[in-house]
Design a protein around this motif. Structure first.
Motif, PDB file in Angstrom:
ATOM      1  N   GLY A 143       0.837  -1.182   0.000  1.00 25.26           N
ATOM      2  CA  GLY A 143       0.000   0.000   0.000  1.00 25.26           C
ATOM      3  C   GLY A 143       0.876   1.237   0.000  1.00 25.26           C
ATOM      4  N   VAL A 144       0.317   2.308  -0.502  1.00 20.81           N
ATOM      5  CA  VAL A 144       1.044   3.567  -0.508  1.00 20.81           C
ATOM      6  C   VAL A 144       0.473   4.435   0.599  1.00 20.81           C
ATOM      7  CG1 VAL A 144       1.601   5.634  -1.817  1.00 20.81           C
ATOM      8  CG2 VAL A 144       1.504   3.422  -2.972  1.00 20.81           C
ATOM      9  N   HIS A 186      -1.521  -6.688   7.385  1.00 18.42           N
ATOM     10  CA  HIS A 186      -0.367  -7.226   8.085  1.00 18.42           C
ATOM     11  C   HIS A 186       0.610  -6.114   8.392  1.00 18.42           C
ATOM     12  CE1 HIS A 186      -1.985 -10.490   5.573  1.00 18.42           C
ATOM     13  NE2 HIS A 186      -1.651 -11.277   6.568  1.00 18.42           N
ATOM     14  N   ASP A 187       1.211  -6.217   9.512  1.00 21.69           N
ATOM     15  CA  ASP A 187       2.305  -5.329   9.898  1.00 21.69           C
ATOM     16  C   ASP A 187       3.507  -6.214  10.157  1.00 21.69           C
ATOM     17  OD1 ASP A 187       3.996  -3.428  10.789  1.00 21.69           O
ATOM     18  OD2 ASP A 187       2.715  -2.680  12.405  1.00 21.69           O
ATOM     19  N   GLY A 226       6.215  -1.638  11.021  1.00 23.39           N
ATOM     20  CA  GLY A 226       7.172  -1.898   9.948  1.00 23.39           C
ATOM     21  C   GLY A 226       6.440  -1.910   8.624  1.00 23.39           C
ATOM     22  N   LEU A 227       6.910  -2.749   7.725  1.00 21.74           N
ATOM     23  CA  LEU A 227       6.327  -2.822   6.403  1.00 21.74           C
ATOM     24  C   LEU A 227       4.945  -3.464   6.490  1.00 21.74           C
ATOM     25  CD1 LEU A 227       6.875  -2.275   3.426  1.00 21.74           C
ATOM     26  CD2 LEU A 227       7.808  -4.560   3.244  1.00 21.74           C
ATOM     27  N   VAL A 228       3.981  -2.808   5.879  1.00 21.88           N
ATOM     28  CA  VAL A 228       2.624  -3.324   5.920  1.00 21.88           C
ATOM     29  C   VAL A 228       2.282  -3.969   4.589  1.00 21.88           C
ATOM     30  CG1 VAL A 228       1.867  -1.606   7.579  1.00 21.88           C
ATOM     31  CG2 VAL A 228       1.661  -1.126   5.152  1.00 21.88           C
ATOM     32  N   TRP A 232       3.361  -9.738  -3.459  1.00 18.12           N
ATOM     33  CA  TRP A 232       3.673  -8.469  -4.113  1.00 18.12           C
ATOM     34  C   TRP A 232       4.549  -7.577  -3.287  1.00 18.12           C
ATOM     35  CZ3 TRP A 232       2.563  -9.050  -8.932  1.00 18.12           C
ATOM     36  CH2 TRP A 232       1.541  -9.945  -9.277  1.00 18.12           C
ATOM     37  N   VAL A 233       4.823  -7.973  -2.066  1.00 20.94           N
ATOM     38  CA  VAL A 233       5.730  -7.194  -1.238  1.00 20.94           C
ATOM     39  C   VAL A 233       6.902  -8.074  -0.855  1.00 20.94           C
ATOM     40  CG1 VAL A 233       6.023  -6.020   0.936  1.00 20.94           C
ATOM     41  CG2 VAL A 233       3.915  -5.746  -0.349  1.00 20.94           C
ATOM     42  N   VAL A 234       8.083  -7.604  -1.082  1.00 24.25           N
ATOM     43  CA  VAL A 234       9.272  -8.340  -0.685  1.00 24.25           C
ATOM     44  C   VAL A 234       9.633  -7.922   0.732  1.00 24.25           C
ATOM     45  CG1 VAL A 234      11.674  -8.807  -1.175  1.00 24.25           C
ATOM     46  CG2 VAL A 234      10.066  -8.485  -3.052  1.00 24.25           C
TER      47      VAL A 234
END
Lengths: 261, 1017
Positions: free
Chosen positions: B168-169, B192-193, B238-240, B369-371
């Motif tokens: 997500g942006v 998710h976080d 962190g990265l979501v 889609w997210v590394v």
């Protein structure tokens, strides 16, 4: 039978019509594309041709007419530049007759109108078509010129043919491979006894002006006849153009044409 | 005959300049559809397709069309702009109506036509430019769904199909709003976080405003599917990433199959598609796909990728419509026959080169889609360090408590402020244990400073005091102190300054009474060890009539328990316990022991109540018996309780000496009532709080010596010895203890307490007389003044220190000081705790007078009278040729190294000689008691009409003043300063001179005395 009439069409810078159906511009009447036509609908349709300056006119031809019958009449009036293009009631018609040149139409069911008269100098030529009742007429080309007739007519044995533009072939196994195409009339006539004067004053100037990329109108027999429509040819000269001084005091002039009318 | 019509939407300087062309010069063709089609087509259109070439090069191929036109039929040909002009090609039979003509090609002129011999050649292709335009819309950076300014120009993501872990942006950092797709989405099923699921969505909201207004709990999340937005309830750790059921904004709704997704991509890009063709693709390839686009791309690339992924070929028709055809083997739909028995006719047959076959292996995968790099992937447990009440914790977060116990967060609702339970509780609604509380283990520690295993060093509030087995000796509440330390003397103390005994803490182990007199010889001194259900404390046994009906465990004061005994009148009630046994001795022969008893009289009387230590041999033969009788012995206040006062606590400490014998042990009787020791007729209720038999030490002997028959009355010079010859009391200690001086050698023992009641005579001092106290300091304070009586500059304010001595000890700062001005006009104050006197003018005046200083120390008052003297300069004499002599007192004081006036101003007339002879012999003293010599410097100053200026040089004192502590004596210093001034003008009104002085070093006050003289000639 009268001798054949050869007409070099004048350029017609401006052509207007009293009524023009959409998609059929009056300017098409000066176009050499016979597919591009002028069309009008009404009980009296007038086409006004501006030759740009006063010129001698003795012939008016309408080519590729569609919709007219022998019941239709036409009037042709000519006015000088000085007289203007208003063509008042006092202007006398030089032609007032049946419009179609004959009763037999072309193989494409098209008609033609033809009139010849004593030469009149003028700039404006008004052509009025009067169907019996409101009707639509389509005309592909107007030819206005100062034609000439040679003292000795073309010899018999003139060629009247067709140039087919389709193709036909066969495969190695004899299967027909065909492509349809247009069929253009062709004319091949020869004037074996043209005088030197006729060559110098009429034939040679026409050849020099027209060449093989400008159209020429030939009426092989101007006399009234049911087939007169089919005796009017409009097309382009092909092959070598010129005259042959074949004997003392006599020239031979050959005209080979592919017609687009 | 077939006719072709070409419409080219060229442009000229004025705008659109459409040209219509026909292939046949026939009015039936040239005037179709209300237009004039110029029969100028020189070469009929050549249409071509170039499909799959077998190389899977990933490009969507496009067909083309070329034709030639005689420019004679096209007006203003060279003035027209052809490149990019739309081209439409129609075909039909000449003579047919316009409606019968078919659009065969719809594209655009690729480039300006080539022109040769009046024939222009056009090459064109379908309009597929939409395939190559940027596919993703951009953030405008105007806030809201358009993101902040720094996102301006960044592409908006688009999610198609069911996408797992889609990114997500972040478009609103303040409210934690993420854009997962630029258009409406079917659903967002998980957030998710750091790949940790945040639980279920709080809800879906209609628009951004509603999403922002929603009350999302920290750790929660909500969606706005209509705008493809997600909002987190708290900033991400962190990265979501999100599980997204993607775009459903297109005409086909939720696009998840290849055909539908391609259709949606074409819709976004502005292209046209063959809907039926794409529906057929979905039928042929019924596979759900997923696609997330976060970087700018083109529809051509994406559509080709989707087509490739399902083994299909994408292409553009001659009219610019996208189609996708799955590859496959099917029956032929057309049979060509070269013998002419089938149409279309076959012109020729030849074999052309064929490329090598292609094949491809199918590969299946589920994209994410997210590394997530390792830092962005939460493990099963997320270590969060020490628990913090302000931090939001999520499922599987692990924290540790101060006791070392570790806890994992088990509540699905993320929240702050839910503390882990206190070990040994193993869980609550938010936490469950993953590791118990830890204990220090020094197994692997070596070195001299290594503490013992399980030592509780510097234990604080909240931590129990543990024994070596790790069990609690005393709870924090029992300790009652915020900290326990062992001082240099070996005393275990709490932070509240109260000392703590081991027994007081319920220590149950075997003690070495000989080595440590503070430890009790008996166990369970405070009844700390009293199991629930037991009638008596551990170790206590019924002796007489005590049962569960009259003996009760109640809350204690010296420990958690105390023993309450209700004794009815006329019956003896007692219990006993043993110190040692017949096989385990605990006493040394003739050992001094202290009997310590703390009780509370709740009802009745103390008569006959007491405590007995019966010392016995291994054969149980009693060698001595020692009793503390509550009604006849003195308690620790020194009073004998008698029958006692109900509601009072009594404490008894009695030093006794056990009898002689070997391997002695003791039996102790707790007697609530005992007829042999008095009347038991009256009932009583006694609460027994503490019973201890401790080994007596020297201090006990000193304090309770009257009970042990020690060799008191010893002569001066003789210590008091134990039987083994070691010293109990030294001579000095004897003197202090007895309150007599060393000179009273042989004085009677009755002098233990100062009591002059039996002393008569006029010299008898009052009771408690303090014969040593004295106030030390100057008896007179002199302020130098001009002859007019105005204190000279630097004289005021003037300070003078005083000290209070008692028995040779400076107790100045412990005393309370005050003063009274008896006479004189001045302002006098004294530091209440310093004894420093301060003098100053009062209302501009200063006269001599008297002050009375008062110091009070330990209730005893000492006074001292101080004379305040204003020393005026002598009046000017008449002068003349004869010597004129004037004098004045030297009585100032100095407290710094700055020169100040210390004498009266001397005004002396000068005669014809013009000479002034100055002399200043002086002494000075100090009151300070620090060691070392104290010198002064002195110098004469002369008045020059506006100020005093120095004459000559300053001179140090000849002898220093000093404190002699051995004699408790201040030795004075002395010196002198002479100065001769010559060349003075004869002056009958006199010249002015003053002696100045200063401390040579330091700031200890020096008091000058003496007389200065000036002789003018």
């Amino acid at each position: 039978m009268s001798n054949a009439l050869l007409i070099q069409p004048y350029a017609m810078p401006t052509i207007t019509a009293s009524q023009t159906d959409a998609g059929f511009a009056a300017s098409n009447l000066s176009s050499d594309y016979m597919g591009l036509t002028w069309q009008g609908t009404g009980t009296s349709l007038t086409v006004l041709v501006d030759l740009g300056s006063d010129k001698a006119v003795d012939s008016v031809v309408l080519l590729g007419t569609f919709g007219a019958s022998t019941a239709w009449d036409w009037l042709v009036k000519i006015a000088t530049a000085a007289q203007g293009s208003s063509f008042g009631p006092s202007t006398t018609a030089v032609v007032s007759s049946q419009m179609l040149a004959g009763s037999v139409l072309t193989s494409a069911s098209l008609g033609k109108a033809f009139a010849t008269f004593g030469a009149i100098t003028g700039r404006y030529v008004q052509i009025t078509i009067t169907p019996p009742s409101s009707a639509t007429i389509r005309i592909a080309r107007v030819v206005i010129g100062d034609g000439f007739t040679l003292a000795t007519n073309f010899i018999f044995g003139a060629g009247f043919g067709v140039r087919p533009l389709g193709s036909l072939d066969f495969s190695a196994r004899g299967v027909l491979l065909r492509r349809s195409g247009g069929k253009l009339r062709s004319l091949s006539i020869s004037f074996p006894a043209a005088s030197q004067s006729e060559v110098e004053t009429s034939i040679q100037p026409v050849l020099e002006v027209l060449g093989n990329d400008s159209p020429l109108c030939i009426v092989t027999d101007p006399d009234v006849d049911a087939q007169r429509i089919n005796r009017i040819y409009f097309g382009f000269m092909v092959g070598s153009l010129g005259t042959v001084w074949a004997r003392l005091g006599g020239f031979t002039a050959d005209f080979n044409m592919v017609c687009i009318d | 005959m077939k006719g072709h019509l070409i419409q080219i939407d060229a442009r000229d300087g004025a705008g659109a300049a459409t040209r219509y062309l026909a292939s046949v010069d026939d009015p039936l063709l040239c005037h179709l559809n209300g237009q004039q089609w110029v029969p100028a087509i020189a070469a009929l259109p050549s249409l071509r397709y170039d499909f799959f070439g077998g190389d899977f090069n990933g490009a969507i191929t496009t067909p083309g069309a070329s034709f030639s036109v005689a420019i004679e039929g096209i007006s203003t040909f060279t003035a027209l702009r052809w490149s990019g002009a739309r081209v439409r090609i129609y075909t039909g039979n000449v003579g047919d109506a316009w409606g019968s003509f078919t659009l065969r090609f719809d594209g655009r002129v690729n480039a300006e036509p080539t022109l040769n011999a009046g024939i222009a050649r056009f090459d064109s292709g379908p309009d597929d430019s939409w395939l190559d335009k940027p596919l993703l819309t951009l953030f405008a950076g105007t806030g809201g769904v358009e993101g902040p300014t720094d996102l301006t120009g960044a592409p908006k993501p688009v999610a198609l199909g069911s996408c797992r872990f889609a990114p997500g942006v972040l478009i609103d950092a303040t409210n934690n709003v993420y854009c997962v797709s630029a258009y409406a989405v079917e659903g967002i099923t998980a957030a998710h976080d750091r790949v940790v699921a945040l639980g279920s969505s709080t809800g879906n909201y209609a628009d951004l405003a509603a999403l922002l207004a929603a009350a999302l709990p920290a750790g929660g999340w909500g969606t706005c599917k209509a705008l493809g937005l997600v909002r987190l309830g708290a900033p991400a750790d962190g990265l979501v990433s999100f599980h997204v059921s993607g775009d459903n904004a297109g005409a086909g709704g939720y696009a998840r199959r290849p055909g539908a997704m391609i259709r949606r991509l074409a819709s976004i890009a502005g292209g046209t598609v063959n809907t039926a063709n794409l529906a057929a693709l979905d039928t042929a390839r019924p596979y759900d796909l997923a696609l997330v686009m976060i970087a700018q791309t083109t529809a051509r690339e994406m559509i080709q990728s989707l087509a490739d992924s399902v083994c299909a070929v994408a292409g553009i028709t001659l009219t610019g419509t996208l189609f996708v055809k799955p590859l496959g083997y099917t029956a032929s739909s057309l049979t060509l026959k070269s013998d002419g028995t089938a149409l279309p006719p076959v012109a020729s047959v030849e074999v052309r080169p064929v490329a090598a076959p292609f094949w491809r292996l199918a590969t299946e995968a589920e994209p994410t889609w997210v590394v997530h790099d390792p830092a962005n992937v939460a493990t099963e447990y997320n270590l969060r360090g020490l628990y913090s009440a302000s931090r939001v914790y999520r499922l599987d977060d692990v924290v540790v408590s101060a006791d070392g116990s570790a806890w994992v967060y088990i509540n699905t609702t993320s929240a702050a402020g839910n503390a882990p339970p206190t070990w040994p509780t193993t869980s609550n609604s938010h936490w469950t244990t993953v590791n118990p509380a830890t204990s220090p283990d020094f197994t692997n520690v070596t070195g001299g400073t290594k503490p013992s295993d399980n030592a509780t060093v510097g234990a604080r509030v909240g931590i129990n005091f543990l024994d070596q087995a790790g069990a609690a000796i005393a709870t924090d509440a029992a300790i009652k102190n915020s900290a326990i330390t062992i001082n240099a003397a070996g005393t275990l103390s709490g932070a509240g300054a109260g000392s703590v005994t081991i027994g007081g803490l319920g220590y149950l182990g075997v003690l070495n009474a000989t080595a440590n007199p503070d430890l009790a010889l008996n166990l369970n001194t405070n009844f700390y060890d009293w199991p629930t259900g037991s009638i008596f404390p551990t170790g206590i046994i019924n002796n007489q009539n005590q049962t569960g009906s009259n003996t009760t465990r109640i809350a204690g004061t010296t420990s958690q328990y105390a023993m309450r005994v209700v004794a009815t009148g006329g019956t003896d009630f007692s219990t006993y316990f043993d110190i040692g046994s017949t096989v385990a001795s605990r006493f040394n022969a003739s050992q001094f022991v202290m009997l310590e008893v703390d009780i509370f009289l709740e009802a009745g009387v103390l008569t006959s109540a007491g405590f007995i230590l019966s010392v016995r041999t291994p054969a149980s033969s009693q060698v001595s018996s020692h009793r503390v009788s509550f009604d006849t012995d003195k308690d620790t206040s020194g009073a004998v309780p008698g029958a006692g006062v109900v509601g009072r606590e009594y404490t008894f400490r009695k030093m006794v000496q056990v009898g002689s014998g070997a391997e002695l042990w003791g039996r102790c009787f707790i007697q609530t009532s005992s007829a042999p020791n008095g009347s038991n007729a009256t009932g009583r209720t006694i609460v027994w709080r503490r019973i201890a038999v401790t080994a007596g030490d020297d201090t006990d002997v000193k304090t309770f010596g009257q009970d042990i028959g020690a060799t008191l009355g010893a002569r001066s010079g003789t210590n008091i010895f134990r039987t083994d010859g070691t010293t109990i009391l030294t001579q000095a200690e004897i003197r202090t203890l007895e309150g007599v001086a060393s000179s009273v050698t042989g004085q009677a023992i009755t002098a233990t307490n100062p009591d002059f009641a039996g002393i008569n005579g006029v010299t008898r001092p009052e009771n408690n007389a303090d014969v040593t106290s004295t106030i030390e300091g100057a008896a007179e304070v002199v302020v130098l003044a001009t002859s007019a009586g105005v204190p000279m500059g630097g004289q005021l304010p003037k300070t003078s220190g005083f000290k209070l001595w008692r028995n040779g000890v400076d107790v100045t700062t412990s005393a309370t000081w005050s003063l009274t001005v008896l006479t004189g006009t001045f302002t006098a104050t004294i530091g209440g705790a310093t004894g420093v006197l301060n003098l100053d003018v009062s209302g501009g005046n200063f006269t001599s007078g008297t002050i009375r200083l008062t110091s009070v120390y330990l209730g005893l008052t000492r006074t001292k009278s101080i004379v305040v003297t204003r020393s005026d300069a002598q009046a000017t004499n008449s002068g003349g040729s004869n010597p004129v002599s004037v004098s004045g007192a030297i009585n100032g004081a100095v407290s710094s190294t700055t020169m100040v006036a210390v004498s009266a101003e001397l005004t002396v007339a000068v005669g014809a000689v013009g000479t002034v002879t100055l002399a200043a012999p002086y002494e000075f003293t100090i009151t300070d008691t620090t060691s070392g010599p104290r010198h002064v410097h002195a110098q004469w100053y002369e008045w020059n009409g506006s100020a005093y200026v120095a004459l000559g040089t300053e001179t140090q004192s000849t002898s220093a003043a000093r404190w002699i502590p051995s004699d408790l004596y201040h030795d004075s210093g002395f010196g002198g300063k002479d100065q001769t001034v010559t060349g003075k003008t004869a002056n009958s009104t006199g010249h002015k001179y003053t002696l100045y002085g200063r401390c040579t070093a330091g700031t200890i006050t020096r008091f000058f005395s003496g007389t200065a003289t000036a002789v003018g000639t």
